[in-house]
Design a protein around this motif. Sequence first.
Motif, PDB file in Angstrom:
ATOM      1  N   ASN A  41       0.808  -1.206   0.000  1.00  0.00           N
ATOM      2  CA  ASN A  41       0.000   0.000   0.000  1.00  0.00           C
ATOM      3  C   ASN A  41       0.851   1.269   0.000  1.00  0.00           C
ATOM      4  O   ASN A  41       0.328   2.361   0.160  1.00  0.00           O
ATOM      5  CB  ASN A  41      -0.931   0.010   1.215  1.00  0.00           C
ATOM      6  N   LEU A  43       2.975   3.486  -2.395  1.00  0.00           N
ATOM      7  CA  LEU A  43       3.216   3.674  -3.826  1.00  0.00           C
ATOM      8  C   LEU A  43       4.389   4.596  -4.110  1.00  0.00           C
ATOM      9  O   LEU A  43       4.863   4.657  -5.246  1.00  0.00           O
ATOM     10  CB  LEU A  43       1.963   4.243  -4.502  1.00  0.00           C
ATOM     11  N   VAL A  44       4.841   5.340  -3.120  1.00  0.00           N
ATOM     12  CA  VAL A  44       5.877   6.352  -3.358  1.00  0.00           C
ATOM     13  C   VAL A  44       7.268   5.777  -3.132  1.00  0.00           C
ATOM     14  O   VAL A  44       7.460   4.850  -2.341  1.00  0.00           O
ATOM     15  CB  VAL A  44       5.666   7.580  -2.454  1.00  0.00           C
ATOM     16  N   THR A  48       9.917   9.968  -6.187  1.00  0.00           N
ATOM     17  CA  THR A  48       8.607  10.170  -6.803  1.00  0.00           C
ATOM     18  C   THR A  48       8.210  11.642  -6.715  1.00  0.00           C
ATOM     19  O   THR A  48       8.292  12.248  -5.647  1.00  0.00           O
ATOM     20  CB  THR A  48       7.541   9.311  -6.110  1.00  0.00           C
ATOM     21  N   ARG A  52       3.356  14.231  -1.107  1.00  0.00           N
ATOM     22  CA  ARG A  52       3.108  12.982  -0.380  1.00  0.00           C
ATOM     23  C   ARG A  52       1.830  13.110   0.442  1.00  0.00           C
ATOM     24  O   ARG A  52       1.667  14.080   1.193  1.00  0.00           O
ATOM     25  CB  ARG A  52       4.253  12.659   0.563  1.00  0.00           C
ATOM     26  N   ASN A  78      -0.218  10.128 -12.049  1.00  0.00           N
ATOM     27  CA  ASN A  78       0.891  10.713 -11.300  1.00  0.00           C
ATOM     28  C   ASN A  78       0.633  12.205 -11.061  1.00  0.00           C
ATOM     29  O   ASN A  78      -0.443  12.727 -11.377  1.00  0.00           O
ATOM     30  CB  ASN A  78       2.221  10.462 -12.020  1.00  0.00           C
ATOM     31  N   PHE A  99       6.899   5.905 -10.158  1.00  0.00           N
ATOM     32  CA  PHE A  99       5.538   5.840  -9.637  1.00  0.00           C
ATOM     33  C   PHE A  99       4.696   4.947 -10.532  1.00  0.00           C
ATOM     34  O   PHE A  99       4.414   5.280 -11.678  1.00  0.00           O
ATOM     35  CB  PHE A  99       4.925   7.244  -9.569  1.00  0.00           C
ATOM     36  N   GLY A 103      -1.893   0.235  -6.324  1.00  0.00           N
ATOM     37  CA  GLY A 103      -1.573  -0.339  -5.025  1.00  0.00           C
ATOM     38  C   GLY A 103      -2.715  -1.180  -4.497  1.00  0.00           C
ATOM     39  O   GLY A 103      -3.853  -1.093  -4.969  1.00  0.00           O
ATOM     40  N   PHE A 116      -3.335   4.041   2.233  1.00  0.00           N
ATOM     41  CA  PHE A 116      -2.262   4.047   1.237  1.00  0.00           C
ATOM     42  C   PHE A 116      -1.393   5.272   1.462  1.00  0.00           C
ATOM     43  O   PHE A 116      -1.887   6.337   1.848  1.00  0.00           O
ATOM     44  CB  PHE A 116      -2.827   4.107  -0.186  1.00  0.00           C
ATOM     45  N   GLU A 117      -0.101   5.117   1.205  1.00  0.00           N
ATOM     46  CA  GLU A 117       0.813   6.254   1.140  1.00  0.00           C
ATOM     47  C   GLU A 117       1.122   6.480  -0.329  1.00  0.00           C
ATOM     48  O   GLU A 117       1.668   5.605  -0.996  1.00  0.00           O
ATOM     49  CB  GLU A 117       2.081   5.982   1.949  1.00  0.00           C
ATOM     50  N   THR A 118       0.774   7.642  -0.834  1.00  0.00           N
ATOM     51  CA  THR A 118       0.878   7.901  -2.261  1.00  0.00           C
ATOM     52  C   THR A 118       1.134   9.382  -2.497  1.00  0.00           C
ATOM     53  O   THR A 118       1.624  10.080  -1.602  1.00  0.00           O
ATOM     54  CB  THR A 118      -0.417   7.418  -2.970  1.00  0.00           C
TER      55      THR A 118
END
Length: 210
Positions: A41, A43-44, A48, A52, A78, A99, A103, A116-118
């Motif tokens: 989870n 994605l970065v 990237t 964030r 993106n 990127f 996820g 999620f971290e994205t």
Amino acid sequence: MVQPLPDRLRETASQTAGPYVHIGLIPHQAGFDIFETTFSNVLVQPDTAGERIRVEGRVFDGADELVRDVLVEIWQANAAGRYNHPADRQEGKALDASFRGWGRAGSDFETGIWFFETIKPGSVEGRRGHRPMAPHINLWIAARGINIGLPTRLYFADEAEANAADPVLNLIEQRSRRATLIARREEREMPTYVLDIRLQGPQETVFFDV
């Protein structure tokens, strides 16, 4: 001798995604290490591009009970507003090699929270008339009791002007229903957008037929 097919074929039996969805799709959450490549989870990567953020939420059933074994997948553009897919041929928007835009996460067995971290996505051109769409993240939800995965979207509350002009949100006739797709922003260590999903009931989330 080949037997003729009957006039009507019976529908193949179906079943829901659970209760072993975690073992097959996100085994690390179930305590298994069985895949050479584990898609998480997060994605970065360090290089990237973009802001964030964390996106999170919970899923509730029709009785307003917390669903604790949900699988959530996301697919997003993106920071420049381009998907990491050859079908995206938008001109003037660069790919970000760091990127992937996709996820998968499971809800926490205790709290029911998925996250999620994205990065916050840029605006994407719509297919019809190339109208710009508001920044958004596509979600797909699966869990026990659900025969077909449920696709929906997460929009950002601090993109009010873009949301008001978004061609997909404007397809939803009831304005109150549009609110089920808008995630509120909370200022934490990492900017966090929160969106709870309701499978049924008066506040049911808008799901799309795709």
